[in-house]
Scaffold this active site. Structure first.
Site: not given
Length: 396
Positions: A22, A29, A144, A262, A284, A328
């Site tokens: 990067c 990160c 960032r 997801c 990932d 729940c």
């Protein structure tokens, strides 16, 4: 590579053409450290033979009748591989695209390298671009920054202006952390001001021993953040004009459809990650030693996605839910959240209280919306084209 065959159900692959490389050094990160997994590659880049094997397998392994396959390019920073790489991407996709199938591309980028040449290419080939942007300058630049310590906001905004000049479709992805999580109204106003009409808010949960880091957003704080964003969205008349990923997902579930993200799906496993060298991992967030499912140069994606290891990984999200989750009232909407955010000792999601706070706040309104509205952004388009609503009549 072994012979390909259709997978039992559609699946998604997130591709990392530059690995964890990067041009920024964002303090939170989680991916920068992944370069240690590939110490023999000083400047990772997906080789052409890997790209072709991946492209072919990803398309060929989709079940018959799959109307759309989306390639998602992420990093690290994927633009570091350069425009020629992505021209090759489009060429290979056209070679292997099946009749009746639409192949699309999404690029998640920090935006620093984007210019008019990039924008022209992205527009011409209908790429959907996700810009990582944590809000106004002071909030974005909090964590960032570049390796030199300089904030990246102004460089990101220059890249975004290039996209806007060329009418490139874009959305924004904001990491919600301890600094910006207390300013939801300001965040929402900023994203509307820059013209973003699809917003993603990703909560930062960094493990720090038995707890989470000071940068992380606390559970209840995240719930208050989402609730305030929701009130802005509804109160300012933006329903149907501005799309917020979490709200779209909840609406889909309330209407009896699948989760649009997801994180709130009942199980994991249908979204894998391919690294620059062709190694495939369960997700990932789980690119870890010993978790490789295989390599696209040797195995087909259907064998990896439908394999016993990945099936067990996906099912474990549901099977390891603690008792508090199983009883729940919001389990159908939350599904326990992302497994990576579960506390090791209890198995309870760190954001649990926040999800409950948000759903208690928004559910009555969301239920009314679900009864009144048409298809959600990611539903099949009612015109019968076979494409997702967002890629078809939504834009008419």
């Amino acid at each position: 590579m072994s012979a390909t065959s259709p997978a039992r159900a559609p699946f998604h692959v997130l591709a990392k053409p530059s690995g964890s490389l990067c041009n920024l050094a964002c303090e939170y990160c989680f991916y920068l450290g992944k370069r240690d997994l590939f110490p023999q590659v000083p400047a990772p880049r997906m080789r052409d033979e890997v790209l072709e094997a991946f492209t072919r397998s990803y398309i060929e392994c989709q079940p018959a009748g799959t109307p759309e396959v989306q390639f998602t390019w992420q990093g690290g920073e994927p633009t570091l591989v350069g425009l020629p790489f992505f021209r090759r991407v489009v060429e290979l996709q056209r070679r292997y695209e099946r009749p009746g199938m639409r192949v699309t591309n999404a690029l998640q980028t920090n935006g620093v390298l984007l210019d008019d040449d990039w924008a022209r290419f992205l527009r011409d080939h209908d790429f959907l671009v996700g810009i990582s942007l944590d809000g106004p300058e002071d909030l974005h630049d909090r964590w960032r920054r570049g390796a030199d310590g300089r904030g990246s906001f102004r460089r990101v905004m220059r890249g975004l202006e290039s996209l806007k000049r060329r009418d490139v479709a874009f959305n924004t992805l904001a990491v919600v952390h301890a600094a910006n999580g207390s300013q939801p109204e300001r965040m929402y106003a900023f994203f509307k001001e820059i013209g973003s009409s699809f917003l993603q808010f990703i909560p930062l949960v960094e493990r720090d021993g038995v707890g989470v880091s000071a940068r992380s957003i606390a559970g209840r704080a995240y719930g208050r953040f989402l609730s305030a964003i929701f009130d802005c969205w509804v109160g300012q008349g933006d329903v149907g004009r501005v799309f917020v990923r979490d709200f779209e997902s909840a609406l889909s579930r309330i209407a009896g459809g699948p989760a649009a993200v997801c994180v709130h799906a009942e199980t994991c496993g249908r979204a894998v990650c391919v690294e620059h060298g062709g190694d495939v991992f369960p997700c990932d967030h789980y690119v870890e030693p010993g978790r490789e499912l295989g390599n696209v140069l040797r195995e087909s994606l259907d064998a990896m996605v439908d394999g016993a290891s990945q099936e067990a990984f996906g099912a474990s999200k549901r099977e390891r839910l603690p008792g508090a989750c199983r009883s729940c009232r919001h389990l159908r909407l939350c599904a326990g959240g992302c497994p990576k955010d579960r506390a090791p000792a209890s198995g309870r999601n760190t954001l649990c209280e926040g999800y409950a706070l948000f759903f208690d706040h928004a559910l009555p309104t969301l239920q009314r919306m679900a009864r009144a509205r048409g298809p959600a952004r990611n539903d099949p388009c009612p015109c019968g084209s076979g494409r997702k609503y967002k890629r078809c009549c939504l834009g008419c």
